[in-house]
Design an enzyme around this catalytic site. Structure first.
Site, PDB file in Angstrom:
ATOM      1  CG  ASP A  50      -2.032   1.979  -1.560  1.00 29.51           C
ATOM      2  OD1 ASP A  50      -3.162   2.458  -1.800  1.00 29.51           O
ATOM      3  OD2 ASP A  50      -1.849   0.765  -1.310  1.00 29.51           O
ATOM      4  CB  SER A  51      -4.630   6.308  -4.788  1.00 26.15           C
ATOM      5  OG  SER A  51      -4.567   7.350  -3.828  1.00 26.15           O
ATOM      6  CG  ASP A  89      -3.352   3.400   2.042  1.00 21.07           C
ATOM      7  OD1 ASP A  89      -4.104   2.888   2.892  1.00 21.07           O
ATOM      8  OD2 ASP A  89      -3.759   3.913   0.980  1.00 21.07           O
ATOM      9  CE  LYS A 117      -7.019   3.628   3.154  1.00 23.89           C
ATOM     10  NZ  LYS A 117      -6.811   2.522   2.208  1.00 23.89           N
ATOM     11  CD  GLU A 119      -6.081  -2.040  -0.321  1.00 24.90           C
ATOM     12  OE1 GLU A 119      -6.168  -3.116  -0.951  1.00 24.90           O
ATOM     13  OE2 GLU A 119      -5.796  -0.959  -0.855  1.00 24.90           O
ATOM     14  CD  GLU A 187     -11.633   1.644  -3.423  1.00 26.41           C
ATOM     15  OE1 GLU A 187     -10.797   1.609  -2.514  1.00 26.41           O
ATOM     16  OE2 GLU A 187     -11.381   2.034  -4.578  1.00 26.41           O
TER      17      GLU A 187
END
Ligand code: KIV
Length: 261
Positions: A50-51, A89, A117, A119, A187
């Site tokens: 999602d960057s 993501d 993925k 977070e 990260e």
């Protein structure tokens, strides 16, 4: 052309088998040519991160990325049919409950993702367990969580600096591994803590970003690596190409030729 021309189609099992034997280089991909070029270079693990909110869509952070954005870009990456394992993501606020997490993870799989993925640690364990129970491979993401950066005051801070932070990260990683998570991005985790998690987790791969050399693998946002988003480069990345500069130069030369004709 391929650095790993014999690379077969990668699976969760083939990547997990690298633990303790071979590193896992992973990169983000957002569209067909990018996925195809990375695959031709032999990258075994891709992530439609999602960057893309920042490096493709021009948002200030990842919190504005939608499921529709992720589905659109995951389809483009999957169209390259890479041998690399494709991940995607789950964006911000799309996995608030186990039911929502599974429904959205299935949408990413339908778009071509082979793992998803999200977070967080124990606070999203019910969602992770539900995703895994639905038979969907899951990659964790611990340490600095970009989807929470606004809540944390807009600063991308290093995690694991004090004992409380260290023990929380180790606890979260072990819980994720016990649940059956095959890999976890670490990260901006201090290198000793990232190393400790890598050693304590016997099966789960650790994929570091800005977390030192002690992880099982490394991931980067590809535009940071190749210099195609030259307006910001994280401190821990050394760009290996300057494709932004090359593009400006090619365009300037072409305009010169057009104007001279
Ligand atoms: O969104 C992303 O690209 C990521 C990587 C930085 C791991 O989560």
């Amino acid at each position: 052309m391929n650095s790993e021309s014999e690379l077969p189609k990668q699976t969760v099992v083939s990547l997990a088998a690298r633990k303790g034997t071979a590193r896992v280089p992973a990169l983000t991909a957002y569209d067909y040519p990018m996925a195809r070029l990375l695959d031709e270079a032999g990258v075994p693990m891709l992530l439609v991160g999602d960057s893309l909110g920042m490096v493709v869509l021009g948002h200030p952070d990842t919190t504005l990325v939608t499921m529709e954005d992720m589905i659109h870009h995951t389809r483009a990456v999957a169209n390259a049919r890479p041998r690399a394992l494709i991940g995607a993501d789950l964006p911000y606020r799309t996995y608030d409950t186990p039911e929502q997490a599974v429904a959205n993870a299935r949408r990413l799989l339908d778009a071509g993702a082979e793992y998803v993925k999200a977070e967080g640690g124990v606070e999203i364990l019910p969602q992770i367990e539900a995703i895994l129970a639905a038979g969907i491979p899951f990659c964790g993401h611990l340490g600095m969580l970009p989807q929470h950066v606004v809540e944390e005051g807009g600063k991308y801070r290093i995690k694991g600096r004090d004992e409380e932070g260290r023990s929380r990260l180790v606890r979260d990683a072990l819980k994720l591994e016990a649940a059956g998570v095959f890999a976890c991005v670490l990260e901006l985790v201090t290198p000793p803590v990232a190393q400790e998690i890598t050693t304590q987790c016997r099966r789960m791969l650790t994929i570091g970003i800005g977390s030192g050399e002690g992880c099982d693998g490394q991931i980067l946002v590809t535009p940071d690596l190749v210099g195609s988003f030259p307006w910001f480069t994280p401190r821990f990345v050394t760009p290996r190409a300057r494709t932004g500069d090359a593009m400006r130069q090619a365009v300037t030369e072409w305009m010169g030729a057009v104007n001279a004709a």
